[in-house]
Scaffold this motif. Structure first.
Motif, short mmCIF file in Angstrom:
data_model
loop_
_atom_site.label_atom_id
_atom_site.label_comp_id
_atom_site.label_asym_id
_atom_site.label_seq_id
_atom_site.Cartn_x
_atom_site.Cartn_y
_atom_site.Cartn_z
N LEU A 34 41.67 43.03 39.21
CA LEU A 34 42.51 43.48 38.11
C LEU A 34 42.49 45.01 37.99
O LEU A 34 43.52 45.63 37.69
CB LEU A 34 42.07 42.83 36.80
N GLN A 35 41.33 45.60 38.25
CA GLN A 35 41.23 47.07 38.22
C GLN A 35 42.10 47.67 39.32
O GLN A 35 42.77 48.68 39.11
CB GLN A 35 39.77 47.49 38.41
N SER A 50 39.72 38.53 39.29
CA SER A 50 38.38 39.10 39.15
C SER A 50 38.55 40.48 38.55
O SER A 50 39.65 41.06 38.59
CB SER A 50 37.67 39.20 40.50
N ILE A 51 37.49 41.02 37.98
CA ILE A 51 37.58 42.34 37.38
C ILE A 51 37.95 43.40 38.41
O ILE A 51 38.87 44.21 38.17
CB ILE A 51 36.26 42.69 36.65
N PRO A 52 37.30 43.45 39.60
CA PRO A 52 37.72 44.45 40.60
C PRO A 52 39.18 44.29 41.02
O PRO A 52 39.88 45.29 41.23
CB PRO A 52 36.77 44.18 41.77
#
Length: 311
Positions: A278-279, A274-276
């Motif tokens: 990966l961040q 998910s983007i969060p």
């Protein structure tokens, strides 16, 4: 006996939250009842329902109350990796209707009875916590800040992963306001965010809790064993549920022993991008590098020692 615990989590900490809450109930005195005050960020109704599924074996022994972190004023500080969730601990005792409150991080494996911890008399102290070091041994950035605030080198410094609050006195003495004033004035110097703010606010005046109530376990350190009668704190990063934590974290076997009993039993870090997430992985890139470098070094020395013995 009724106890009140507070815990904060966003979606990146959801897996750890499930293990923390499940083990908290599993090892709790069967006669105790827990009021869980969950401060959550970006949790859907389905995420809350998963928590109830995880705690279903103990459905008659807890009550879950939720608070939306998006509605809270978490001050002007930058937080940890620009995430202000750690600041929730500075407000929780102000918001929860209780005279005493046990705040827990969401990266714990609780292998001891929390009711005994909750029953500790705080005497004349506003909080109780486990000693971590003296001010003189804190990180350089934190040391400079604590000295500016006026703490002496020999003042004790605690870890904020497990904190027992006299919530009544916390409110009376407006400690939340004091904490956020420290953030406003020294925010740019803060690295260990909530922990250093709390230490600065109480000025070394806290009840020393037994070490067993917040024992650190690092990703590359000794793993948790079956005889660990303590609150196991998975300090540092990456966590067992972070990307590739299954193979990188030395305490993953112990963590998975409880994870498989929860509603997230099929969770695999590499199957849920998910983007969060990966961040967070990018933000922790230095931690990943340090951990892999350490493990390679350890294996090299181990193999070299074995080779010498063989010869």
């Amino acid at each position: 006996m009724q106890i009140n615990i507070a815990i904060a989590s966003d979606r990146n900490m959801e897996v750890g939250l499930h293990v923390t809450l499940y083990t908290a109930l599993q090892f709790l005195d069967p006669d105790a009842f827990v009021n869980i005050h969950l401060f959550s960020k970006d949790f859907s109704s389905q995420a809350i329902e998963r928590i109830h599924q995880t705690l279903s074996p103990y459905r008659d022994r807890y009550h879950l109350q939720t608070y939306d972190v998006a509605t809270l004023d978490l001050g002007s500080g930058k937080g940890l990796h620009y995430n202000k969730m750690p600041y929730v601990i500075l407000l929780a005792a102000n918001l929860v209707e209780a005279e005493k409150l046990l705040f827990l991080d969401a990266d714990l494996i609780i292998r001891t009875d929390l009711s005994k911890l909750f029953a500790y008399p705080l005497e004349d102290k506003i909080i109780g916590a486990v000693f971590e070091s003296y001010v003189s041994n804190t990180w350089n950035k934190e040391y400079g800040l604590l000295k500016q605030i006026g703490l002496p080198d020999d003042a004790p410094y605690f870890n904020s992963g497990v904190v027992l609050f006299d919530a009544k006195r916390w409110k009376q003495e407006q400690m939340s306001l004091r904490c956020f004033k420290i953030i406003d004035e020294y925010g740019k110097l803060l690295h260990n965010t909530d922990q250093t703010v709390l230490n600065a606010a109480v000025g070394g005046e806290f009840l020393l809790l037994p070490h067993k109530y917040n024992r650190p376990f690092y990703p590359g350190g000794y793993g948790i064993t079956d005889d660990s009668d303590c609150i196991c704190h998975l300090v540092g990063s990456p966590k067992p549920w972070d990307l590739f934590g299954e193979v990188l974290h030395n305490s993953y076997p112990a963590f998975y022993r409880y994870l498989k009993e929860t509603a997230l039993q099929n969770y695999k870090s590499y199957l849920t991008p998910s983007i969060p997430r990966l961040q967070r992985t990018f933000a922790l890139s230095r931690s990943y590098y340090s951990l892999v470098k350490w493990q390679v070094k350890q294996r090299f020395f181990t193999n070299s020692a074995l080779d010498k013995r063989a010869n």
